[in-house]
Motif scaffolding. Structure first.
Motif, short mmCIF file in Angstrom:
data_model
loop_
_atom_site.label_atom_id
_atom_site.label_comp_id
_atom_site.label_asym_id
_atom_site.label_seq_id
_atom_site.Cartn_x
_atom_site.Cartn_y
_atom_site.Cartn_z
N ASP A 143 0.83 -1.19 0.00
CA ASP A 143 0.00 0.00 0.00
C ASP A 143 0.87 1.25 0.00
N GLN A 144 1.51 1.53 -1.12
CA GLN A 144 2.34 2.74 -1.22
C GLN A 144 2.46 3.15 -2.69
N THR A 145 2.88 4.39 -2.88
CA THR A 145 3.15 4.81 -4.25
C THR A 145 4.66 4.84 -4.45
N VAL A 146 5.07 4.51 -5.67
CA VAL A 146 6.48 4.54 -6.05
C VAL A 146 6.59 5.39 -7.30
N ASN A 147 7.44 6.41 -7.22
CA ASN A 147 7.59 7.34 -8.35
C ASN A 147 6.23 7.90 -8.80
N GLY A 148 5.40 8.16 -7.81
CA GLY A 148 4.12 8.80 -8.11
C GLY A 148 3.03 7.87 -8.61
N HIS A 149 3.31 6.58 -8.64
CA HIS A 149 2.31 5.61 -9.10
C HIS A 149 2.05 4.58 -8.01
N PRO A 150 0.83 4.05 -7.94
CA PRO A 150 0.60 2.96 -6.98
C PRO A 150 1.56 1.80 -7.29
N LEU A 151 2.21 1.30 -6.25
CA LEU A 151 3.17 0.21 -6.46
C LEU A 151 2.51 -1.01 -7.08
N VAL A 152 3.13 -1.53 -8.15
CA VAL A 152 2.75 -2.82 -8.73
C VAL A 152 3.95 -3.74 -8.52
N TYR A 153 3.82 -4.64 -7.54
CA TYR A 153 4.97 -5.46 -7.16
C TYR A 153 4.94 -6.79 -7.91
N LEU A 154 5.83 -6.93 -8.87
CA LEU A 154 5.88 -8.15 -9.70
C LEU A 154 7.28 -8.77 -9.60
N ASP A 155 7.79 -8.85 -8.36
CA ASP A 155 9.12 -9.41 -8.14
C ASP A 155 9.14 -10.42 -6.99
N SER A 156 8.05 -11.14 -6.81
CA SER A 156 7.98 -12.09 -5.69
C SER A 156 8.85 -13.32 -5.90
N ALA A 157 9.25 -13.60 -7.14
CA ALA A 157 10.17 -14.74 -7.34
C ALA A 157 11.54 -14.42 -6.75
N ALA A 158 11.85 -13.13 -6.63
CA ALA A 158 13.11 -12.73 -5.98
C ALA A 158 12.93 -12.71 -4.47
N THR A 159 11.93 -11.97 -4.02
CA THR A 159 11.58 -12.00 -2.59
C THR A 159 10.13 -11.58 -2.45
N ALA A 160 9.44 -12.23 -1.54
CA ALA A 160 8.01 -11.95 -1.35
C ALA A 160 7.81 -10.95 -0.23
N GLN A 161 6.67 -10.29 -0.23
CA GLN A 161 6.33 -9.39 0.88
C GLN A 161 5.66 -10.18 1.99
N ARG A 162 5.60 -9.56 3.18
CA ARG A 162 5.12 -10.30 4.35
C ARG A 162 3.81 -9.71 4.87
N PRO A 163 2.87 -10.58 5.20
CA PRO A 163 1.62 -10.08 5.76
C PRO A 163 1.84 -9.62 7.21
N GLN A 164 0.93 -8.77 7.67
CA GLN A 164 1.06 -8.22 9.03
C GLN A 164 1.19 -9.32 10.07
N VAL A 165 0.47 -10.44 9.91
CA VAL A 165 0.53 -11.48 10.95
C VAL A 165 1.93 -12.08 11.07
N VAL A 166 2.66 -12.11 9.97
CA VAL A 166 4.04 -12.64 10.03
C VAL A 166 4.96 -11.63 10.72
N LEU A 167 4.80 -10.35 10.36
CA LEU A 167 5.59 -9.30 11.01
C LEU A 167 5.29 -9.30 12.52
N ASP A 168 4.01 -9.42 12.86
CA ASP A 168 3.59 -9.40 14.27
C ASP A 168 4.13 -10.61 15.02
N ALA A 169 4.12 -11.77 14.38
CA ALA A 169 4.55 -13.00 15.06
C ALA A 169 6.01 -12.87 15.48
N GLU A 170 6.84 -12.30 14.58
CA GLU A 170 8.26 -12.18 14.91
C GLU A 170 8.47 -11.15 16.02
N LEU A 171 7.76 -10.01 15.89
CA LEU A 171 7.92 -8.95 16.90
C LEU A 171 7.43 -9.43 18.26
#
Ligand code: PMP
Length: 421
Positions: free
Chosen positions: A17-45
């Motif tokens: 949920d962010q803009t990059v270079n003035g455009h809504p981010l379209v993340y098409l690089d999950s084969a390199a690394t995936a993003q993490r859902p809040q529950v995963v971030l919360d579990a570690e914290l």
């Protein structure tokens, strides 16, 4: 699962949920690394805030709680990939896991590990088999092992689309083949390997199998025990988990017979000044302090993936990949790599843009808020065979939408015109 489409879960991923270079981010690089859902971030914290302690040794309450959570994560990951908990050893990443297998076989080849390890020892002239499409992580450790033991590294060639077949593998495997290492899903072509058939070919000559599951474990139902591979490796960061954590799977009996290539604390039973006895798997492959909070986070990640429904994730990615493939196919001047229409393709498409360097194409897409991977994707031999030095790769995951794909396709159609072609 059920009526929820995987992409409906997008709101669980704060980074998206962010803009990059003035455009809504379209993340098409999950084969390199995936993003993490809040529950995963919360579990570690939450683990770090409440239960962080050294596992396995402490007599105190926190140590016991941390150990329970750490081992619970191992059980969750084991269930997720159809394995037993003692067949899962934590490593730093998939690269590390693959090196661990190669180190162990190298150690056995130097006569270490006693009677039980002798069957792994390589002799000059023994053969290791990989494919020409491998990621460097599943190529270079075998080159090194061959160089150290006098074994010969042979490879299954790929065709002009980067694909190989089981018949080509059969033509390379001989009575001297001791090990076959191959990717379940190619990170460049999206080809899905015929794993069960490779296992049968390996069994016919008594060779070990090593499955690079980096691009399969996050995206498709995986039953390692049922598949029958001897070893497998994958990375937490490609499956909604943290960096710094990889998984080594091995059949229990093999892991227990292999001598560890790395030694030290937390992996021994008895130590004298001139000798050490090692714990059984998985601890014999976990020397030193382990990535505990990261393992806990991966446990949460596989829980999240299971709730989302891995078969539903795979269906979703197939649909997006087909849309990507069809859309890119209709753009003049693009050369698509990998399986053609009607052949299974995982959730990624790599392509070459005639007259435009992949890095320039990537920068153009980035200026529109679109994140893709450009370069050789750690597969230089494959790119060399394709006559390329680099390609552009768009890859999807459960949080990507049809909209993401369409925004990307529209931008992709603009690459050559932008460069005056
Ligand atoms: N194998 C494949 C097929 C991959 O896609 C990757 C990651 N790009 C790796 C191995 C290596 O993974 P890591 O860098 O996490 O060790």
């Amino acid at each position: 699962s059920g009526t929820t489409s995987p992409a409906d879960l997008r709101a669980d991923f704060p980074l998206l949920d962010q803009t990059v270079n003035g455009h809504p981010l379209v993340y098409l690089d999950s084969a390199a690394t995936a993003q993490r859902p809040q529950v995963v971030l919360d579990a570690e914290l939450e683990f770090l805030e409440k239960r962080n302690a050294a596992v396995h040794r402490g007599a105190h309450t926190l140590a016991a709680e941390a150990t329970e959570e750490f081992e619970g994560a191992r059980e969750a990951v084991a269930r997720f990939v159809g394995a037993r908990a003692d067949e899962i050893a934590w490593q730093s990443n998939a690269t590390d896991a693959l090196n661990t297998i190669a180190f162990a076989i190298g150690t056995a080849s130097r006569g270490r590990g006693g009677e039980g390890a002798r069957r792994f020892a390589l002799q000059p002239g023994d053969e290791l088999v990989v494919t020409e499409a491998e990621h460097h992580a599943n190529l270079i450790p075998w080159q090194e092992l061959a160089a150290q033991t006098g074994a010969v590294l042979r490879y299954v060639p790929v065709d002009e689309d980067g694909l190989w077949t089981i018949d080509e593998l059969r033509a390379v495997v001989t009575e001297k083949t001791r090990l076959i290492a191959f990717a379940h899903v190619s990170n460049v072509t999206g080809m899905v390997a015929p794993v069960a058939e490779v296992v049968r070919v390996a069994a016919s000559v008594g060779a070990l199998t090593v499955l690079d599951a980096c691009q399969s474990a996050p995206h498709r139902p995986l039953e390692l025990g049922a598949l029958g591979v001897d070893f497998a490796a994958f990375s937490a960061h490609k499956m909604l988990g943290p960096t710094g954590l990889g998984v080594l799977y091995g059949k229990r009996e093999l892991l227990n017979a292999l001598p560890p290539g790395r030694t030290g604390g937390s992996m021994i039973t008895t130590v004298t000044m001139d000798h050490a006895e090692f714990l059984p798997a998985p601890q014999r492959f976990e020397a030193g302090t382990q990535p505990v909070s990261q393992a806990v986070a991966l446990g949460a990640a596989v829980g999240y993936l299971t709730d989302a429904g891995v078969p539903a994730i795979l269906d979703h990615e197939h649909a997006l990949a087909a849309r990507l493939y069809d859309g890119l196919s209709s753009i003049p001047g693009l050369r698509l790599i990998g399986p053609g229409a009607g052949v299974e393709r995982a959730g990624l498409v790599s392509f070459d843009v005639a007259g435009v360097h992949a890095h320039d194409a990537g920068q153009y897409l980035d200026s529109r808020g679109i994140a893709v991977r450009v370069g050789h994707h750690c597969a230089q031999p494959l790119h060399r065979r394709l006559g390329l030095t680099a390609s552009v790769r768009a890859s999807v995951y459960l949080y990507n939408t049809v909209d993401d794909v369409d925004v990307f396709l529209e931008a992709a159609a603009g690459i050559r015109p932008y460069f005056g072609l």
